[in-house]
Design a protein around this motif. Structure first.
Motif, PDB file in Angstrom:
ATOM      1  N   ALA A 102     -14.213   3.696 -14.606  1.00  0.00           N
ATOM      2  CA  ALA A 102     -14.731   5.068 -14.625  1.00  0.00           C
ATOM      3  C   ALA A 102     -13.598   6.087 -14.703  1.00  0.00           C
ATOM      4  N   VAL A 103     -12.550   5.871 -13.924  1.00  0.00           N
ATOM      5  CA  VAL A 103     -11.411   6.802 -13.931  1.00  0.00           C
ATOM      6  C   VAL A 103     -10.742   6.824 -15.301  1.00  0.00           C
ATOM      7  N   LEU A 104     -10.566   5.649 -15.909  1.00  0.00           N
ATOM      8  CA  LEU A 104      -9.912   5.588 -17.221  1.00  0.00           C
ATOM      9  C   LEU A 104     -10.757   6.271 -18.297  1.00  0.00           C
ATOM     10  N   VAL A 105     -12.071   6.028 -18.285  1.00  0.00           N
ATOM     11  CA  VAL A 105     -12.948   6.650 -19.277  1.00  0.00           C
ATOM     12  C   VAL A 105     -12.918   8.177 -19.131  1.00  0.00           C
ATOM     13  N   ILE A 106     -13.040   8.657 -17.898  1.00  0.00           N
ATOM     14  CA  ILE A 106     -13.025  10.106 -17.653  1.00  0.00           C
ATOM     15  C   ILE A 106     -11.681  10.701 -18.074  1.00  0.00           C
ATOM     16  N   GLY A 121       0.821  -1.211   0.000  1.00  0.00           N
ATOM     17  CA  GLY A 121       0.000   0.000   0.000  1.00  0.00           C
ATOM     18  C   GLY A 121       0.852   1.257   0.000  1.00  0.00           C
ATOM     19  N   ILE A 122       1.901   1.256   0.812  1.00  0.00           N
ATOM     20  CA  ILE A 122       2.797   2.422   0.877  1.00  0.00           C
ATOM     21  C   ILE A 122       3.482   2.642  -0.470  1.00  0.00           C
ATOM     22  N   ILE A 123       3.943   1.553  -1.117  1.00  0.00           N
ATOM     23  CA  ILE A 123       4.594   1.661  -2.431  1.00  0.00           C
ATOM     24  C   ILE A 123       3.660   2.329  -3.439  1.00  0.00           C
ATOM     25  N   LEU A 124       2.398   1.895  -3.468  1.00  0.00           N
ATOM     26  CA  LEU A 124       1.455   2.451  -4.437  1.00  0.00           C
ATOM     27  C   LEU A 124       1.122   3.903  -4.132  1.00  0.00           C
ATOM     28  N   ILE A 183      -5.884   5.844  -9.699  1.00  0.00           N
ATOM     29  CA  ILE A 183      -6.084   4.395  -9.613  1.00  0.00           C
ATOM     30  C   ILE A 183      -5.108   3.765  -8.627  1.00  0.00           C
ATOM     31  N   LEU A 184      -3.823   4.116  -8.735  1.00  0.00           N
ATOM     32  CA  LEU A 184      -2.828   3.547  -7.825  1.00  0.00           C
ATOM     33  C   LEU A 184      -3.084   3.998  -6.388  1.00  0.00           C
ATOM     34  N   GLY A 185      -3.476   5.254  -6.217  1.00  0.00           N
ATOM     35  CA  GLY A 185      -3.813   5.726  -4.871  1.00  0.00           C
ATOM     36  C   GLY A 185      -5.010   4.992  -4.297  1.00  0.00           C
ATOM     37  N   PHE A 186      -6.019   4.763  -5.151  1.00  0.00           N
ATOM     38  CA  PHE A 186      -7.218   4.035  -4.716  1.00  0.00           C
ATOM     39  C   PHE A 186      -6.865   2.605  -4.293  1.00  0.00           C
ATOM     40  N   ILE A 187      -6.069   1.923  -5.125  1.00  0.00           N
ATOM     41  CA  ILE A 187      -5.683   0.552  -4.782  1.00  0.00           C
ATOM     42  C   ILE A 187      -4.776   0.546  -3.557  1.00  0.00           C
ATOM     43  N   GLY A 188      -3.930   1.597  -3.415  1.00  0.00           N
ATOM     44  CA  GLY A 188      -3.082   1.708  -2.228  1.00  0.00           C
ATOM     45  C   GLY A 188      -3.901   1.796  -0.954  1.00  0.00           C
ATOM     46  N   VAL A 189      -4.951   2.604  -0.987  1.00  0.00           N
ATOM     47  CA  VAL A 189      -5.857   2.709   0.174  1.00  0.00           C
ATOM     48  C   VAL A 189      -6.555   1.383   0.408  1.00  0.00           C
ATOM     49  N   LYS A 190      -6.995   0.730  -0.678  1.00  0.00           N
ATOM     50  CA  LYS A 190      -7.646  -0.581  -0.565  1.00  0.00           C
ATOM     51  C   LYS A 190      -6.715  -1.590   0.115  1.00  0.00           C
ATOM     52  N   LEU A 191      -5.428  -1.565  -0.256  1.00  0.00           N
ATOM     53  CA  LEU A 191      -4.460  -2.467   0.364  1.00  0.00           C
ATOM     54  C   LEU A 191      -4.262  -2.152   1.839  1.00  0.00           C
ATOM     55  N   MET A 192      -4.215  -0.885   2.175  1.00  0.00           N
ATOM     56  CA  MET A 192      -4.040  -0.501   3.574  1.00  0.00           C
ATOM     57  C   MET A 192      -5.233  -0.972   4.413  1.00  0.00           C
ATOM     58  N   LEU A 193      -6.438  -0.841   3.851  1.00  0.00           N
ATOM     59  CA  LEU A 193      -7.633  -1.314   4.565  1.00  0.00           C
ATOM     60  C   LEU A 193      -7.578  -2.828   4.750  1.00  0.00           C
ATOM     61  N   TYR A 221      -3.867  13.665 -19.604  1.00  0.00           N
ATOM     62  CA  TYR A 221      -4.266  13.460 -18.205  1.00  0.00           C
ATOM     63  C   TYR A 221      -4.133  12.010 -17.759  1.00  0.00           C
ATOM     64  N   LEU A 222      -3.482  11.163 -18.588  1.00  0.00           N
ATOM     65  CA  LEU A 222      -3.380   9.745 -18.231  1.00  0.00           C
ATOM     66  C   LEU A 222      -2.640   9.550 -16.915  1.00  0.00           C
ATOM     67  N   SER A 223      -1.572  10.303 -16.702  1.00  0.00           N
ATOM     68  CA  SER A 223      -0.807  10.150 -15.461  1.00  0.00           C
ATOM     69  C   SER A 223      -1.652  10.506 -14.243  1.00  0.00           C
ATOM     70  N   TYR A 224      -2.524  11.508 -14.379  1.00  0.00           N
ATOM     71  CA  TYR A 224      -3.428  11.845 -13.273  1.00  0.00           C
ATOM     72  C   TYR A 224      -4.376  10.684 -12.991  1.00  0.00           C
ATOM     73  N   GLY A 225      -4.916  10.091 -14.076  1.00  0.00           N
ATOM     74  CA  GLY A 225      -5.818   8.961 -13.904  1.00  0.00           C
ATOM     75  C   GLY A 225      -5.133   7.777 -13.250  1.00  0.00           C
ATOM     76  N   LEU A 226      -3.901   7.477 -13.688  1.00  0.00           N
ATOM     77  CA  LEU A 226      -3.155   6.368 -13.098  1.00  0.00           C
ATOM     78  C   LEU A 226      -2.812   6.656 -11.637  1.00  0.00           C
TER      79      LEU A 226
END
Length: 408
Positions: A306-310, A137-140, A263-273, A255-260
């Motif tokens: 949703a993030v990728l489409v936006i 989680g910290i890595i992401l 996504i990585l931040g979201f999965i990072g939080v998911k891993l921490m939970l 804006y692809l880097s913002y989207g990624l």
């Protein structure tokens, strides 16, 4: 579902077979694939990946199917981001376009090997130390922060001058020129390394760094090694064709880097939970599980899509994205016209090319100066191309300009 050695063996045979087919059918003979060829084979590999996910549904493993598709979409998005770096590396080394396929296939094979090693290592670590999810989680989260920092500050790392390249140059004598797609050549009877091998070293080195981010990301969606491996492998299949298909589109995904990062931040939080839920660290809740809400994989898949489409839609519709499209097309139309004049195009081809130059030049003049300053790296060189095409366009073409006899 139980993933037996037989299932693993069949899957590995299929993946290796696809790679061998790709090499012998497309890469062995150096050429730059057409848009049609790239589009057809990109569609085929994406279709194969989607069909493979249906296998989980056929055997009734609905959770496995959801995890596979979530992992595949995430890894595919990260792979597209990798293409940016591959593009920078090959541009830095001036790799001939017809030889880029071999470099890309090497990158895909090396990435698959590196990520497989990380997958097996990750599975082993998870089995003996569940709290590794904190580290993942910290890595992401750090990676997401670095992506945002790079976009906000504009700092770009020199991917073509990493530690692997510097080490290779010190160890092996290197030429300054290519010898076809050969990795080694002879100069004055002395065996030397060509830039082609340096390119492969650069891409191999960056593949290792990418694996450090992508494997924790997919382990945030599933802990089943087989699903991690297949989602990763199929995300890499067809990456070579996708490179040639969206070569001109890559730069427009501003804006692809913002989207990624999201996504990585979201999965990072998911891993921490998840780590808190499985907690065994004595300094957190006395080593007991922390009762927190975990994010279902189905919801994760929806968020990622949703993030990728936006991100893609915003990139293509944003004023900066539209400005980049105009700038690129104005330059390309000018170069096309100049090439036709030099090679001797037909009057019909020249008229169509001149019309394109007029159209994109007029649209370029309306682009705000702030976007021109931000998007054109070498302004004088860029304007020289446009001015050359404009100058040729407005003088009377002579027979020798058209490369043939006078037309009556």
């Amino acid at each position: 579902m139980e993933y037996t050695p037989l299932i693993w063996g069949i899957t590995l045979a299929v993946i290796i077979g696809l790679l061998l087919f790709d090499f012998f059918a497309h890469v062995r003979k150096a050429h730059a694939p057409s848009i049609r060829e790239a589009a057809v084979w990109s569609a085929i590999y994406i279709a194969l990946a989607l069909l493979f996910g249906l296998v989980f549904l056929v055997v009734g493993d609905y959770a496995g199917a959801t995890e596979y598709y979530a992992g595949y979409v995430t890894e595919k998005a990260l792979s597209v981001d990798n293409l940016f770096v591959f593009l920078v590396i090959m541009a830095s080394f001036n790799v001939p376009r017809e030889d880029q396929q071999k470099v890309l296939l090497f990158g895909i094979v090396f990435a698959l090997i590196a990520r497989t090693a990380f997958i097996l290592a990750g599975a082993g670590i998870i089995s003996v130390w569940s709290d590794v999810f904190y580290l993942f989680g910290i890595i992401l989260l750090l990676t997401a922060g670095q992506l945002l920092k790079k976009e906000l500050t504009g700092d770009e790392a020199d991917e073509a001058d990493n530690i692997f390249i510097r080490l290779a140059k010190k160890v092996i004598p290197t030429t300054d020129h290519y010898d076809g797609d050969r990795l080694f050549t002879r100069v004055d009877g002395k065996r030397m390394m060509t830039p082609m091998l340096l390119v492969m070293v650069a891409i191999g080195g960056t593949d290792i760094l990418f694996a450090l981010d992508s494997i924790p990301a997919i382990y945030g969606l599933t802990q089943e090694p087989y699903i991690v491996f297949t989602a990763t492998a199929f995300s890499l299949m067809g990456l070579r064709q996708l490179y040639f298909l969206i070569d001109g589109l890559l730069d427009r995904l501003i804006y692809l880097s913002y989207g990624l990062a999201i996504i990585l931040g979201f999965i990072g939080v998911k891993l921490m939970l998840h780590a808190l839920h499985e907690n065994k660290l004595p300094f957190i809740n006395d080593g007991e599980s922390v009762h927190v809400a975990e994010v279902p994989t189905g919801l994760s898949l929806l968020v990622i899509l949703a993030v990728l489409v936006i991100t893609v839609v915003a990139s293509l519709l944003a004023p900066k994205g539209r400005a980049l499209r105009v700038i690129q097309n104005a330059e390309q139309s000018s170069r096309t016209y100049l090439a036709l004049v030099e090679s001797g195009g037909t009057q019909q081809e020249l008229d169509a090319a001149r019309e394109s130059v007029d159209r994109w030049r007029a649209r370029y003049e309306k682009v705000p100066e702030k976007h021109k300053d931000a998007l054109i790296e070498h302004r004088e060189r860029y304007l020289a191309v446009l001015d050359d095409a404009h100058g040729v366009e407005h003088r009377e073409l002579r027979p020798e300009d058209l490369g043939g006899p006078a037309r009556g």
